[in-house]
Design an enzyme around this catalytic site. Structure first.
Site, PDB file in Angstrom:
ATOM      1  N   ASP A 138     -18.421 -47.295 -35.830  1.00 51.05           N
ATOM      2  CA  ASP A 138     -17.243 -46.553 -35.395  1.00 51.05           C
ATOM      3  C   ASP A 138     -17.235 -46.581 -33.858  1.00 51.05           C
ATOM      4  O   ASP A 138     -18.197 -47.017 -33.214  1.00 51.05           O
ATOM      5  CB  ASP A 138     -17.221 -45.121 -35.956  1.00 51.05           C
ATOM      6  CG  ASP A 138     -15.781 -44.565 -35.967  1.00 51.05           C
ATOM      7  OD1 ASP A 138     -14.908 -45.142 -35.296  1.00 51.05           O
ATOM      8  OD2 ASP A 138     -15.537 -43.551 -36.645  1.00 51.05           O
TER       9      ASP A 138
HETATM   10  C1  BGC Z   1     -12.262 -43.213 -35.679  1.00 47.39           C
HETATM   11  C2  BGC Z   1     -12.057 -44.384 -36.608  1.00 47.39           C
HETATM   12  C3  BGC Z   1     -11.100 -45.373 -35.985  1.00 47.39           C
HETATM   13  C4  BGC Z   1     -11.668 -45.809 -34.649  1.00 47.39           C
HETATM   14  C5  BGC Z   1     -10.839 -46.867 -33.943  1.00 47.39           C
HETATM   15  C6  BGC Z   1     -12.612 -43.652 -34.276  1.00 47.39           C
HETATM   16  O1  BGC Z   1     -12.586 -42.607 -33.372  1.00 47.39           O
HETATM   17  O2  BGC Z   1     -13.274 -42.389 -36.200  1.00 47.39           O
HETATM   18  O3  BGC Z   1     -11.588 -43.941 -37.845  1.00 47.39           O
HETATM   19  O4  BGC Z   1     -10.904 -46.457 -36.833  1.00 47.39           O
HETATM   20  O5  BGC Z   1     -11.757 -44.678 -33.815  1.00 47.39           O
HETATM   21  O6  BGC Z   1      -9.671 -46.353 -33.467  1.00 47.39           O
END
Ligand code: BGC
Length: 750
Positions: A290
């Site tokens: 993530d």
């Molecule tokens: C979130 C993810 C997301 C990623 C990219 C993160 O902060 O937890 O779900 O896909 O950002 O934007």
């Protein structure tokens, strides 16, 4: 003390795994990947494992300083494998051109974006879509999202989020399919099929990403990013099934989660990634971290520094580092120092290159960014019609006493009150991809198509500041301007439609709440209006279950409207005026009060079930155990009756269940018939009810139909704490009905 798992074992495991399986399903792709890998330097391999957030206005001049310059230089040096948050024909093309034409090996980039509930055309937020229990509609929504986003150069969405959550405090409840692993699995499959279609290489399909692995939906006290302390029973039987279902449906990528799982950050968990995902499930796609979750291993207190974080995450099986800078800075050295084996790097890179081949990016790196398609497809009329269709299916009629609903088209003297009723922004929900702010159809805009005899008053202002993805909503707690006018209007009206709830940016990432009520002055407004006019139809917008206890006691009609996306007002008006008969059912229980949260209908009996006439049974002294509105609940303007539940258990591999469903009302309607089981005695105590099947059926007034379900080992068994799947002999109860609390039941012996 620097934690260092035994990586020789991990490498051996990985090599064994790789020699036994092939990453690509297509041997031709396998051959091409190996050929390319053979030409790559270690630095170039590490580059493929690096994902950056969009760097600069690609159509402008190249950046000359700062972060953007660093990223640009890395891109030209072949040190970037993927970017996120860059979209649009020209931007994607510019960046892809650098990767393909200016780097030594010309390996194309993969462009990723959070296409969560639509792209230019926004569909209902995922929790709302799950409330439709309409898998075809959900698949269509994902299909259209793929068509629109791929036309803007996107190859990969970070969706579906398949995290099960029982906690209404957690803001990201809105992004999942609710509290139930069976429903969650079916929805996950529909979404993966919609995004990926039949052919990943086609230029209108995109790779799906099952996220967040794992247990992100179980943060302590509902606070986002918080620890998940979770039993193996819950992991195997609740958290894992939707992931496994998504992977079986072919999801090509998985994102790991920010949280710790029983003390180990998921991003560095060999148990999650090596043992379960890449081991037991033989997942051969890409695991992306993530956002910054590799670098966050330092903040967790798991890694000493960024280098150590890179070592731990790579060894554990995170193949790509999203905006964490850990791999790009340190992985090459870690390999040289012998702390991460090159075989593991090769395994990760193989997965990434395989995905690029599968997406067709090597054959045509510019295939997805197509100006003509972009112009033609974004926000297409047909897409809006589909969004309206899914939106109306997602609305749940929670209560309808006194038959206030549906409103007659000839009804005069209607008051419409509430800040959200005229709102064109909040109802778009969180994660907006390519949609412009303030573009949804508001409730009052939608209503005018059916009835013009209404007057609107806002009542109170909702929020005072900006409405953005990254900043908190500043709720109006003090300014009562408009309240008196709204109350006066209510007093003179025959019926009042009130739209209240949460702002669309009050749920989503970083949006945990300790109060699940109507924010600001809305409850006060509701009570003031109610004091003058009790004929209220309450339309509730929210991205999570709210505590609607007061409303339930005082208001005769309540519709759960979630955040329905671009066509919100049109869909709501169709339901309010009976043009569409509501058919949604709750994918999450609505509690009576916050004290019941976390809540699931999948309760255990405990050793002290009740009720008893003393206090020594499992209950609250000041609240019922039952929810206000149970999982699976949802009314219709017609009525349904269940009868003749029959079980044929003569063939143990396929237990047959049938039930008669009759539309006993005066209108055509759709019903979601739900089947639950209870394994009465088992070596791990099983819940009192577990959903194991459902069908959404349309029936004309007075008509009936015999519905058939089958139960196989898969539905009857469960995982024990060692992750073994067991199906034990004994009695099973089978329950069928229109909600988890109104069920016919029969027993059979397995
Ligand atoms: C979130 C993810 C997301 C990623 C990219 C993160 O902060 O937890 O779900 O896909 O950002 O934007």
């Amino acid at each position: 003390m620097r934690y260092r798992p035994n990586f020789t074992v991990i490498t051996l495991f990985c090599l064994l795994f790789f020699s036994l399986t092939s990453t690509a399903k297509d041997p031709d792709i396998d051959r091409k990947v190996n050929e390319l890998l053979g030409k790559m330097t270690l630095q170039e391999k590490v580059g493929q494992m690096n994902q950056y957030n969009g760097f600069w206005d690609a159509t402008g001049p190249a950046p000359t300083d700062g972060d953007a310059k660093l990223k640009y230089d890395h891109l030209r040096a072949g040190l970037v494998g993927s970017v996120l948050n860059v979209r649009g024909y020209e931007h994607v093309r510019e960046l892809q051109q650098v990767a393909v034409e200016e780097t030594r090996l010309g390996i194309p980039l993969i462009f990723a974006l959070d296409v969560i509930h639509g792209h230019k055309t926004l569909f209902p937020v995922p929790l709302a879509e799950a409330a439709s229990w309409d898998l075809e509609a959900i698949e269509t929504s994902a299909r259209i999202a793929a068509i629109e986003s791929s036309a803007q150069g996107i190859n990969w969405t970070f969706a579906p989020m398949v995290d099960i959550s029982e906690d209404a405090r957690w803001g990201r409840v809105v992004e999942g399919a609710g509290e139930d692993p069976y429903l969650g699995s079916q929805v996950a499959i529909a979404r993966v099929n919609g995004f990926q279609g039949d052919d990943l290489a086609a230029n209108d399909t995109i790779a799906a990403c099952a996220k967040h692995f794992a247990a992100y939906g179980f943060p302590l006290a509902g606070r986002d990013y918080n620890r998940a302390d979770i039993s193996r029973d819950t992991l195997y039987n609740t958290v894992f099934p939707p992931f496994e279902a998504a992977l079986n449906a072919g999801a090509r990528t998985v994102m790991n989660s920010f949280n710790t799982v029983n003390g180990i950050p998921a991003t560095a968990s060999t148990f999650l990634m090596r043992d379960i995902l890449k081991g037991r499930w033989a997942f051969d796609g890409v695991v992306v971290s993530d956002w910054g979750s590799v670098s966050e291993l330092v903040a967790h207190g798991f890694a000493e520094d960024l280098e150590h974080a890179a070592e731990l995450a790579a060894n554990a099986g995170s193949d790509m580092d999203m905006e964490g800078y850990a791999y790009v800075k340190h992985l090459e050295n870690l390999v040289k120092e012998g702390k991460v084996s090159e075989a593991l790097v090769d395994d990760a890179v193989r997965r990434i290159l395989t995905l690029k081949f599968e997406l067709g990016l090597f054959d045509n790196p510019y295939g997805y960014s197509d100006k003509a398609r972009e112009e033609k497809l974004l926000g297409h009329k047909k897409h809006l019609a589909a969004a309206r269709d899914v939106a109306k299916r997602s609305i749940v009629l929670l209560k309808n006493e006194g038959e206030l609903l549906p409103i007659k088209k000839s009804q005069k003297n209607i008051a419409v009150i509430g800040p959200l009723a005229s709102d064109k922004n909040s109802v778009l929900g969180t994660w907006r991809a390519a949609v412009d702010d303030n573009t949804a159809v508001s409730l009052i805009e939608g209503m005018t198509q059916y009835n013009k005899h209404f007057i609107y008053q806002e009542g109170v202002k909702f929020n005072l500041g900006e409405e953005t993805f990254a900043s908190p909503i500043v709720v109006n707690e003090t300014d009562r301007t408009g309240m008196a006018e709204a109350v006066a209007l209510a007093a003179e009206s025959d019926i009042v439609v009130m739209m209240l709830g949460e702002h669309g940016f009050q749920s989503g990432e970083g949006r945990s709440r300790t109060h699940i009520d109507f924010p600001g002055l809305q409850q006060e407004l509701l009570e003031a209006v109610h004091a003058k006019n009790k004929n209220i139809i309450l339309v509730v917008a929210s991205g999570r279950p709210l505590d609607l206890s007061w409303a339930d006691q005082h208001v005769p009609a309540i519709l759960q409207a979630w955040q329905l996306g671009s066509e919100s007002g049109n869909a709501l008006a169709e339901v309010l005026f009976g043009h569409y008969n509501p058919s949604g059912k709750l994918p999450v229980s609505f509690p009576r009060s916050l004290g019941q949260v976390p809540f699931t209908y999948r309760q255990l009996n405990t050793g002290r079930p009740g009720p008893k006439d003393n206090v020594f049974w499992s209950h609250y002294n000041d609240e019922k155990n039952s929810p206000l509105y149970p999982f699976g609940h949802g009314l219709s303007y017609t009525g349904f009756e269940y009868s003749k539940l029959r079980i044929d258990s003569s063939d143990k591999s396929s237990i047959r269940v049938s039930v008669k469903l009759k539309n006993v009302g005066k209108r055509k309607g759709e019903e979601v018939a739900q089947l639950y089981i209870r394994d009465r005695v088992a070596s791990t105590v099983r819940p009192l009810k577990e959903l194991k099947g459902f069908q959404k059926v349309e029936l004309a007034a007075g008509k009936s139909k015999t519905l058939k379900f089958t139960l196989s080992e898969k539905e009857l068994g469960f995982y024990n704490a060692d992750g073994q799947f067991l199906l034990e002999n004994g009695e099973f109860e089978v329950m069928v009905g229109g909600s988890s609390d109104t069920l016919l039941s029969e027993v059979f012996t397995y």
